[in-house]
Design a protein around this motif. Sequence first.
Motif, PDB file in Angstrom:
ATOM      1  N   ASN A  91      -5.481  20.209 -15.738  1.00  0.00           N
ATOM      2  CA  ASN A  91      -4.991  19.972 -17.098  1.00  0.00           C
ATOM      3  C   ASN A  91      -5.434  18.619 -17.647  1.00  0.00           C
ATOM      4  OD1 ASN A  91      -3.585  20.291 -19.471  1.00  0.00           O
ATOM      5  ND2 ASN A  91      -1.570  19.987 -18.567  1.00  0.00           N
ATOM      6  N   SER A  92      -6.734  18.465 -17.895  1.00  0.00           N
ATOM      7  CA  SER A  92      -7.254  17.241 -18.496  1.00  0.00           C
ATOM      8  C   SER A  92      -6.954  17.229 -19.989  1.00  0.00           C
ATOM      9  CB  SER A  92      -8.759  17.130 -18.244  1.00  0.00           C
ATOM     10  OG  SER A  92      -9.422  18.309 -18.658  1.00  0.00           O
ATOM     11  N   ASP A  93      -7.174  16.088 -20.605  1.00  0.00           N
ATOM     12  CA  ASP A  93      -6.817  15.889 -22.008  1.00  0.00           C
ATOM     13  C   ASP A  93      -8.075  15.668 -22.837  1.00  0.00           C
ATOM     14  OD1 ASP A  93      -5.777  15.278 -24.456  1.00  0.00           O
ATOM     15  OD2 ASP A  93      -4.650  13.521 -23.808  1.00  0.00           O
ATOM     16  N   GLU A  94      -8.452  16.696 -23.602  1.00  0.00           N
ATOM     17  CA  GLU A  94      -9.686  16.629 -24.379  1.00  0.00           C
ATOM     18  C   GLU A  94      -9.612  15.594 -25.497  1.00  0.00           C
ATOM     19  OE1 GLU A  94     -11.822  19.815 -27.174  1.00  0.00           O
ATOM     20  OE2 GLU A  94     -11.901  20.359 -25.055  1.00  0.00           O
ATOM     21  N   ARG A  95      -8.435  15.301 -26.005  1.00  0.00           N
ATOM     22  CA  ARG A  95      -8.345  14.315 -27.086  1.00  0.00           C
ATOM     23  C   ARG A  95      -8.637  12.900 -26.596  1.00  0.00           C
ATOM     24  NH1 ARG A  95      -3.167  16.799 -30.494  1.00  0.00           N
ATOM     25  NH2 ARG A  95      -4.044  18.907 -30.562  1.00  0.00           N
ATOM     26  N   GLN A  96      -8.599  12.700 -25.281  1.00  0.00           N
ATOM     27  CA  GLN A  96      -9.006  11.413 -24.715  1.00  0.00           C
ATOM     28  C   GLN A  96     -10.400  11.489 -24.104  1.00  0.00           C
ATOM     29  OE1 GLN A  96      -5.739   8.951 -22.810  1.00  0.00           O
ATOM     30  NE2 GLN A  96      -4.941  11.003 -22.509  1.00  0.00           N
ATOM     31  N   PHE A 101      -6.299  19.923 -26.724  1.00  0.00           N
ATOM     32  CA  PHE A 101      -4.953  19.470 -26.400  1.00  0.00           C
ATOM     33  C   PHE A 101      -4.721  19.435 -24.905  1.00  0.00           C
ATOM     34  CE2 PHE A 101      -5.299  23.926 -27.487  1.00  0.00           C
ATOM     35  CZ  PHE A 101      -4.877  24.550 -26.333  1.00  0.00           C
ATOM     36  N   ALA A 102      -3.762  18.595 -24.528  1.00  0.00           N
ATOM     37  CA  ALA A 102      -3.149  18.674 -23.203  1.00  0.00           C
ATOM     38  C   ALA A 102      -1.681  18.978 -23.436  1.00  0.00           C
ATOM     39  CB  ALA A 102      -3.316  17.365 -22.450  1.00  0.00           C
ATOM     40  N   LEU A 103      -1.107  19.797 -22.594  1.00  0.00           N
ATOM     41  CA  LEU A 103       0.279  20.227 -22.784  1.00  0.00           C
ATOM     42  C   LEU A 103       1.029  20.184 -21.460  1.00  0.00           C
ATOM     43  CD1 LEU A 103      -0.416  23.266 -25.130  1.00  0.00           C
ATOM     44  CD2 LEU A 103       0.641  21.110 -25.810  1.00  0.00           C
ATOM     45  N   THR A 104       2.339  20.410 -21.549  1.00  0.00           N
ATOM     46  CA  THR A 104       3.214  20.401 -20.385  1.00  0.00           C
ATOM     47  C   THR A 104       3.317  21.807 -19.801  1.00  0.00           C
ATOM     48  OG1 THR A 104       4.469  18.617 -21.414  1.00  0.00           O
ATOM     49  CG2 THR A 104       5.535  19.810 -19.617  1.00  0.00           C
ATOM     50  N   PHE A 105       3.198  21.927 -18.493  1.00  0.00           N
ATOM     51  CA  PHE A 105       3.314  23.232 -17.841  1.00  0.00           C
ATOM     52  C   PHE A 105       4.758  23.745 -17.900  1.00  0.00           C
ATOM     53  CE2 PHE A 105      -0.593  21.801 -15.697  1.00  0.00           C
ATOM     54  CZ  PHE A 105      -1.374  22.931 -15.865  1.00  0.00           C
ATOM     55  N   MET A 148     -14.153  15.994 -19.912  1.00  0.00           N
ATOM     56  CA  MET A 148     -13.440  16.490 -18.738  1.00  0.00           C
ATOM     57  C   MET A 148     -13.054  17.954 -18.899  1.00  0.00           C
ATOM     58  SD  MET A 148     -11.003  13.395 -17.443  1.00  0.00           S
ATOM     59  CE  MET A 148     -10.658  14.273 -15.912  1.00  0.00           C
ATOM     60  N   ASP A 149     -12.953  18.388 -20.127  1.00  0.00           N
ATOM     61  CA  ASP A 149     -12.705  19.792 -20.436  1.00  0.00           C
ATOM     62  C   ASP A 149     -14.038  20.524 -20.575  1.00  0.00           C
ATOM     63  OD1 ASP A 149     -12.415  22.161 -21.914  1.00  0.00           O
ATOM     64  OD2 ASP A 149     -10.732  21.427 -23.070  1.00  0.00           O
ATOM     65  N   GLU A 150     -14.817  20.131 -21.574  1.00  0.00           N
ATOM     66  CA  GLU A 150     -16.028  20.881 -21.904  1.00  0.00           C
ATOM     67  C   GLU A 150     -17.186  20.646 -20.941  1.00  0.00           C
ATOM     68  OE1 GLU A 150     -15.769  23.166 -23.819  1.00  0.00           O
ATOM     69  OE2 GLU A 150     -14.194  22.707 -25.263  1.00  0.00           O
ATOM     70  N   GLY A 151     -17.345  19.424 -20.474  1.00  0.00           N
ATOM     71  CA  GLY A 151     -18.463  19.138 -19.579  1.00  0.00           C
ATOM     72  C   GLY A 151     -18.325  19.801 -18.229  1.00  0.00           C
ATOM     73  N   LEU A 152     -17.142  19.668 -17.617  1.00  0.00           N
ATOM     74  CA  LEU A 152     -16.925  20.303 -16.319  1.00  0.00           C
ATOM     75  C   LEU A 152     -17.020  21.818 -16.444  1.00  0.00           C
ATOM     76  CD1 LEU A 152     -15.992  17.404 -15.649  1.00  0.00           C
ATOM     77  CD2 LEU A 152     -14.182  18.410 -14.255  1.00  0.00           C
ATOM     78  N   TYR A 184       4.002  13.734 -21.707  1.00  0.00           N
ATOM     79  CA  TYR A 184       4.527  12.406 -21.380  1.00  0.00           C
ATOM     80  C   TYR A 184       4.140  12.146 -19.932  1.00  0.00           C
ATOM     81  CZ  TYR A 184       7.770   8.525 -20.676  1.00  0.00           C
ATOM     82  OH  TYR A 184       8.313   7.295 -20.397  1.00  0.00           O
ATOM     83  N   SER A 185       3.344  11.090 -19.700  1.00  0.00           N
ATOM     84  CA  SER A 185       2.761  10.903 -18.364  1.00  0.00           C
ATOM     85  C   SER A 185       2.922   9.477 -17.880  1.00  0.00           C
ATOM     86  CB  SER A 185       1.269  11.256 -18.390  1.00  0.00           C
ATOM     87  OG  SER A 185       0.560  10.317 -19.182  1.00  0.00           O
ATOM     88  N   ASP A 186       2.604   9.288 -16.585  1.00  0.00           N
ATOM     89  CA  ASP A 186       2.708   7.972 -15.965  1.00  0.00           C
ATOM     90  C   ASP A 186       1.657   7.013 -16.481  1.00  0.00           C
ATOM     91  OD1 ASP A 186       0.289   7.881 -13.723  1.00  0.00           O
ATOM     92  OD2 ASP A 186       1.020   9.900 -14.101  1.00  0.00           O
ATOM     93  N   PHE A 187       0.501   7.517 -16.968  1.00  0.00           N
ATOM     94  CA  PHE A 187      -0.595   6.619 -17.316  1.00  0.00           C
ATOM     95  C   PHE A 187      -0.678   6.288 -18.802  1.00  0.00           C
ATOM     96  CE2 PHE A 187      -2.350  10.878 -17.609  1.00  0.00           C
ATOM     97  CZ  PHE A 187      -3.121  10.849 -18.759  1.00  0.00           C
ATOM     98  N   GLN A 188       0.128   6.963 -19.675  1.00  0.00           N
ATOM     99  CA  GLN A 188       0.044   6.632 -21.099  1.00  0.00           C
ATOM    100  C   GLN A 188       1.342   6.808 -21.858  1.00  0.00           C
ATOM    101  OE1 GLN A 188      -2.487   9.246 -23.310  1.00  0.00           O
ATOM    102  NE2 GLN A 188      -1.460  11.090 -22.629  1.00  0.00           N
ATOM    103  N   GLY A 189       2.400   7.281 -21.213  1.00  0.00           N
ATOM    104  CA  GLY A 189       3.602   7.599 -21.961  1.00  0.00           C
ATOM    105  C   GLY A 189       3.363   8.842 -22.794  1.00  0.00           C
ATOM    106  N   TRP A 190       3.840   8.861 -24.041  1.00  0.00           N
ATOM    107  CA  TRP A 190       3.633  10.019 -24.907  1.00  0.00           C
ATOM    108  C   TRP A 190       2.202  10.065 -25.419  1.00  0.00           C
ATOM    109  CZ3 TRP A 190       6.764  13.952 -24.951  1.00  0.00           C
ATOM    110  CH2 TRP A 190       8.119  13.778 -24.680  1.00  0.00           C
ATOM    111  N   GLN A 191       1.595  11.228 -25.347  1.00  0.00           N
ATOM    112  CA  GLN A 191       0.256  11.441 -25.916  1.00  0.00           C
ATOM    113  C   GLN A 191       0.459  11.922 -27.348  1.00  0.00           C
ATOM    114  OE1 GLN A 191      -2.186  12.558 -27.521  1.00  0.00           O
ATOM    115  NE2 GLN A 191      -3.667  13.670 -26.316  1.00  0.00           N
ATOM    116  N   THR A 192       0.175  11.070 -28.322  1.00  0.00           N
ATOM    117  CA  THR A 192       0.475  11.382 -29.720  1.00  0.00           C
ATOM    118  C   THR A 192      -0.781  11.427 -30.591  1.00  0.00           C
ATOM    119  OG1 THR A 192       0.889   9.036 -30.163  1.00  0.00           O
ATOM    120  CG2 THR A 192       2.789  10.400 -29.578  1.00  0.00           C
ATOM    121  N   LEU A 193      -1.947  11.640 -29.993  1.00  0.00           N
ATOM    122  CA  LEU A 193      -3.173  11.732 -30.782  1.00  0.00           C
ATOM    123  C   LEU A 193      -3.124  12.979 -31.669  1.00  0.00           C
ATOM    124  CD1 LEU A 193      -5.769  10.743 -28.044  1.00  0.00           C
ATOM    125  CD2 LEU A 193      -4.901   9.319 -29.903  1.00  0.00           C
ATOM    126  N   GLN A 194      -3.553  12.822 -32.912  1.00  0.00           N
ATOM    127  CA  GLN A 194      -3.488  13.908 -33.881  1.00  0.00           C
ATOM    128  C   GLN A 194      -4.531  14.982 -33.589  1.00  0.00           C
ATOM    129  OE1 GLN A 194      -1.219  14.133 -36.252  1.00  0.00           O
ATOM    130  NE2 GLN A 194      -0.339  12.091 -36.148  1.00  0.00           N
TER     131      GLN A 194
END
Length: 773
Positions: free
Chosen positions: A437-442, A239-243, A446-450, A222-232
């Motif tokens: 902690n980037s979000d690969e589902r978006q 995934f992105a997760l909470t620390f 940012m995960d694989e390329g970097l 749950y973040s400032d830029f999208q609220g809940w991330q609910t992508l399947q």
Amino acid sequence: MRSFFVIASLSLLTIDAAAQQNNPGSNHANRFEELSYLLPTPNEYRTASGAPGPRYWQQRADYDIAVELDEPNNILRGGETISYYNNSPNPLSYIWLQIDENYHNPTSGNNLTGTNRIEGEMTDAKLSNLEPARKLEGYGINITKCTDGLNRNLSYTINQTMMRVDLPTPLQAGQRFSLKLEWNFKIPDKLTRYGRGGYEHFAEDNNNLYSIGQFYPRLAVYSDFQGWQTLQFTGGAEFALTFGNFKVRITVPSDHIIAATGECQNYKSVLTPAQYSRWQQAQTAKAPVEVVTLDEALAASRTKATTKETWVYEAQNVRDFAFNASRRLVWDAMSANIEGRKVMCMSYYGKEAYPIYRRYSTKVVAHTLDVYSRHTIPYPYPVAISVEAAIGMEYPMLAMNFGRAEPDGTYSEAVKNGAIGVIIHEVGHNFFPMIVNSDERQWWWMDEGLNSFVQFLTEQELDPNFPSRRGPAHLITDYMRLPKDKLEPIMTKGDAVSNVGSNAYAKAATGLNLLRETILGRKLFDFAFKEYSRRWAFRHPTAADFFRTMEDASGTDLDWFWRGWFFGTQPVDISLDSVKWFKLDNGNFAQQYPAVPFEPTYKIRNRQDSLQQLVTTDTSLQDFYYRNRQAAANPTAAQRGRGGADMLRDTENLAKWADKNYYQLTFSNRGGMIMPLVIEWTFKDGTKQVEYIPAEIWRLNENEVTKVFIKEKEVTAVRLDPYKETADINEENGMWPIRDLPTRLELFKTAPAGARGASTGGNPMQRAQQQPR
């Protein structure tokens, strides 16, 4: 059209009027316009510089988990207590959890939306694959308990791989909520029902290797830029997760060895005295020590314990937890000093991988941490693990990899390099996205390329001849040559990327390498990339945060690059259209560079026809210029009409410029993606010079530019992109003189079927051992 090389005379003139700029044309501005309208507006949470703002916040989730492996039935049962901290300014009436194990549920969307077709010859396996759900009956997670901290039942809803839990009262800002869950699921065969977790069965000793990841209900972001991330979760983008902090108890047969996220708290009670002694020795070892030896692993695989042991792990400030378990694992370990911090580097592997992993794995783990730490942030965790598990997948402190030898212990170089490459890649994922902690589902890249980019740096620091597959610009050109309808922007959303390997991994990694080697240079790039890593370690960055930080920290406007390379699909194809050579006329230009003598056809035929010209029959027409042809051949500047009487030959400065060579080059942008000009000059004496012209040369005309270069020596050849560093898809149109290059064609044998990363079908090492001595 490409013009031929020409040489022309050039007069040196004095100009009384101020010099005027050439008008380069009006075809400009599109590729260099500001990128800001494509990015979210900066705010107090995320600033325009790309850094977290003064009011940045993120949630926290701590876990207390207990799981038990039912080996005979391949079932995992577990329970967990989650402490969820609402650090946002918003009240929450429900929370979302990821239940990725429902990927295997036959009703989940990923098992219904796949496309397929009937082939000419269908087998039983192919027919079964037409409806994946048929093979998944009984799979997926079963939630058996969902209560609050006081054991009061909570209402929940499962939507495929997402689970919403409705809270009895809104969770206010600054409050904590306790959630208790119990669950179980049938563990799938990971080689046939891929979904990140599962088991691999070894028929020869009737044992399994368990790879248990994404197995427990986990708090979504749950973040400032999208609220809940609910992508399947559909099996692709991760995934992105909470620390948070983890305490996990894992109960398995007592002869199993476990590799897991975090530090084991009870090695002394689960290891034999000899194994524990070797573990103590490994604490200061500079070379891998076998904590569990090959002989011990082979002996354990021949019998099965009837008793169980519980391994206890703790991990601080991580976003996930995973583990491997089997009785057939060798385990080696050594200590590494990473930026002044002790890290235990460890590897776990079966006998199939022993010849490769015993020699390379743990040392490659340490090397990976060293290189990544220097380019990003110092590795913050106490452990880093590599497990040979027939798949490539990453979790905090735990990397699952592949790479197995032939039964006789030999292996091909390709399999060895594949194992090393995947170890670097998966261990490197500790940095992207386990820490940054980037979000690969978006944003898959940012995960694989970097990560693939820093993997390339790590491979090249391991061995300068390592056959890196992603990073060098020339390796992306085959992909960039594809038809337009086969290409997609790097910024394409998660699972919508069709060619993930070439796009999210390779093109993104290549783009960063272009920035580092060609556009910014290493000093500017390395500072900016490290600043991005520092700013967003243990936080949730977006693509805009990355773009803005790289510009802010390098002091360079890169909007043109992000627009073309990340938001666009146009390739680089810069053509060298013409080369013109000029020399100053020092009075004897014609003698130094005589033209090829010729007589026009009309003159020849006029003479043959005995044509009488008036000037020869009427001598009164023969004036000064008729009798002084050389004067007419060398008019003054005023007579040439280049500005009138205010322009005169500059004889005073002629000596300073007369011996130089002036080369006027015209370039056209045929591909669409602009790029710096990298020009290699070959001189008449055999020497070479490479010159870099920034991409801003295209600012005022994105289709064609012309530029003059002054050289002391005569040039015999010009070549664009000599080091193949700009991903130009057409090498032929970047050369003068023009050269036709053949297309490479290779002949291959059909390789026998085998597990991923396994050495099969013979290899040079095997053949060498078979030679008589």
